[in-house]
Motif scaffolding. Structure first.
Motif, PDB file in Angstrom:
ATOM      1  N   ARG A  48       8.104  25.962   5.019  1.00  0.00           N
ATOM      2  CA  ARG A  48       9.407  25.287   4.943  1.00  0.00           C
ATOM      3  C   ARG A  48       9.456  24.095   5.885  1.00  0.00           C
ATOM      4  O   ARG A  48       9.891  22.996   5.509  1.00  0.00           O
ATOM      5  N   ASN A  49       8.976  24.282   7.105  1.00  0.00           N
ATOM      6  CA  ASN A  49       8.964  23.182   8.074  1.00  0.00           C
ATOM      7  C   ASN A  49       8.050  22.048   7.616  1.00  0.00           C
ATOM      8  O   ASN A  49       8.370  20.871   7.814  1.00  0.00           O
ATOM      9  N   ALA A  50       6.930  22.395   6.996  1.00  0.00           N
ATOM     10  CA  ALA A  50       6.021  21.372   6.474  1.00  0.00           C
ATOM     11  C   ALA A  50       6.689  20.582   5.351  1.00  0.00           C
ATOM     12  O   ALA A  50       6.540  19.355   5.273  1.00  0.00           O
ATOM     13  N   ALA A  51       7.429  21.264   4.492  1.00  0.00           N
ATOM     14  CA  ALA A  51       8.127  20.574   3.401  1.00  0.00           C
ATOM     15  C   ALA A  51       9.199  19.636   3.949  1.00  0.00           C
ATOM     16  O   ALA A  51       9.339  18.498   3.489  1.00  0.00           O
ATOM     17  N   ILE A  52       9.934  20.094   4.940  1.00  0.00           N
ATOM     18  CA  ILE A  52      10.984  19.265   5.536  1.00  0.00           C
ATOM     19  C   ILE A  52      10.378  18.036   6.210  1.00  0.00           C
ATOM     20  O   ILE A  52      10.852  16.909   6.020  1.00  0.00           O
ATOM     21  N   LYS A  53       9.326  18.236   6.979  1.00  0.00           N
ATOM     22  CA  LYS A  53       8.685  17.111   7.677  1.00  0.00           C
ATOM     23  C   LYS A  53       8.076  16.129   6.678  1.00  0.00           C
ATOM     24  O   LYS A  53       8.170  14.906   6.861  1.00  0.00           O
ATOM     25  N   SER A  54       7.483  16.638   5.611  1.00  0.00           N
ATOM     26  CA  SER A  54       6.917  15.758   4.589  1.00  0.00           C
ATOM     27  C   SER A  54       7.998  14.935   3.910  1.00  0.00           C
ATOM     28  O   SER A  54       7.800  13.760   3.611  1.00  0.00           O
ATOM     29  N   PHE A  55       9.162  15.558   3.676  1.00  0.00           N
ATOM     30  CA  PHE A  55      10.281  14.813   3.101  1.00  0.00           C
ATOM     31  C   PHE A  55      10.729  13.699   4.037  1.00  0.00           C
ATOM     32  O   PHE A  55      10.951  12.566   3.609  1.00  0.00           O
ATOM     33  N   GLU A  56      10.855  14.029   5.321  1.00  0.00           N
ATOM     34  CA  GLU A  56      11.268  13.017   6.300  1.00  0.00           C
ATOM     35  C   GLU A  56      10.278  11.860   6.351  1.00  0.00           C
ATOM     36  O   GLU A  56      10.678  10.692   6.388  1.00  0.00           O
ATOM     37  N   LEU A  57       8.983  12.177   6.347  1.00  0.00           N
ATOM     38  CA  LEU A  57       7.962  11.121   6.377  1.00  0.00           C
ATOM     39  C   LEU A  57       7.988  10.285   5.102  1.00  0.00           C
ATOM     40  O   LEU A  57       7.812   9.072   5.141  1.00  0.00           O
ATOM     41  N   SER A  58       8.209  10.939   3.963  1.00  0.00           N
ATOM     42  CA  SER A  58       8.293  10.210   2.693  1.00  0.00           C
ATOM     43  C   SER A  58       9.469   9.251   2.692  1.00  0.00           C
ATOM     44  O   SER A  58       9.350   8.097   2.259  1.00  0.00           O
ATOM     45  N   SER A  71       0.847  -1.185   0.000  1.00  0.00           N
ATOM     46  CA  SER A  71       0.000   0.000   0.000  1.00  0.00           C
ATOM     47  C   SER A  71       0.888   1.242   0.000  1.00  0.00           C
ATOM     48  O   SER A  71       1.646   1.468   0.941  1.00  0.00           O
ATOM     49  N   VAL A  72       0.773   2.032  -1.040  1.00  0.00           N
ATOM     50  CA  VAL A  72       1.596   3.225  -1.169  1.00  0.00           C
ATOM     51  C   VAL A  72       0.783   4.506  -0.939  1.00  0.00           C
ATOM     52  O   VAL A  72       1.258   5.599  -1.242  1.00  0.00           O
ATOM     53  N   GLU A  73      -0.407   4.368  -0.402  1.00  0.00           N
ATOM     54  CA  GLU A  73      -1.277   5.527  -0.194  1.00  0.00           C
ATOM     55  C   GLU A  73      -0.616   6.568   0.712  1.00  0.00           C
ATOM     56  O   GLU A  73      -0.668   7.771   0.423  1.00  0.00           O
ATOM     57  N   HIS A  74      -0.017   6.127   1.804  1.00  0.00           N
ATOM     58  CA  HIS A  74       0.619   7.068   2.736  1.00  0.00           C
ATOM     59  C   HIS A  74       1.802   7.767   2.064  1.00  0.00           C
ATOM     60  O   HIS A  74       2.003   8.975   2.253  1.00  0.00           O
ATOM     61  N   LEU A  75       2.570   7.035   1.281  1.00  0.00           N
ATOM     62  CA  LEU A  75       3.705   7.627   0.576  1.00  0.00           C
ATOM     63  C   LEU A  75       3.223   8.677  -0.418  1.00  0.00           C
ATOM     64  O   LEU A  75       3.801   9.770  -0.505  1.00  0.00           O
ATOM     65  N   LEU A  76       2.174   8.388  -1.147  1.00  0.00           N
ATOM     66  CA  LEU A  76       1.627   9.359  -2.087  1.00  0.00           C
ATOM     67  C   LEU A  76       1.104  10.595  -1.370  1.00  0.00           C
ATOM     68  O   LEU A  76       1.264  11.724  -1.846  1.00  0.00           O
ATOM     69  N   ARG A  77       0.489  10.383  -0.225  1.00  0.00           N
ATOM     70  CA  ARG A  77      -0.042  11.511   0.554  1.00  0.00           C
ATOM     71  C   ARG A  77       1.085  12.413   1.050  1.00  0.00           C
ATOM     72  O   ARG A  77       0.989  13.642   0.971  1.00  0.00           O
TER      73      ARG A  77
END
Length: 85
Positions: free
Chosen positions: A37-47, A4-10
């Motif tokens: 900027r912080n949202a982009a960084i956190k999204s990258f970390e989660l990805s 399931s890649v749904e979370h990765l896509l999100r």
């Protein structure tokens, strides 16, 4: 085995939206610039974390010992995954 890649896509979509918001933000001294900027960084970390977990699951499906796969550091997970492309 279906992964399931749904979370990765999100997380990728969230990062893209944060980056677009940064581009549209004119003033770097504004607090919203920092928020995006912080949202982009956190999204990258989660990805990155989600991609690693998916790769581990995929490696286990290729016949690797689950315990051995779990012991691998992220760089080794990438190397082993690259062998199966």
């Amino acid at each position: 085995m279906a992964l399931s890649v749904e979370h990765l896509l999100r997380t990728a979509d969230t990062m893209e939206q944060a980056l677009l918001a940064i581009e549209n933000q004119g003033n770097r001294d504004d607090v919203f610039f920092d928020i995006y900027r912080n949202a982009a960084i956190k999204s990258f970390e989660l990805s990155l974390e989600t991609a690693g977990k998916l790769l581990r699951k995929a490696l286990k499906a290729y016949g690797g010992s689950p315990r051995e796969v779990d012991k691998l550091v992220f760089n080794d997970v990438l190397r082993h995954a690259g062998k199966h492309i």
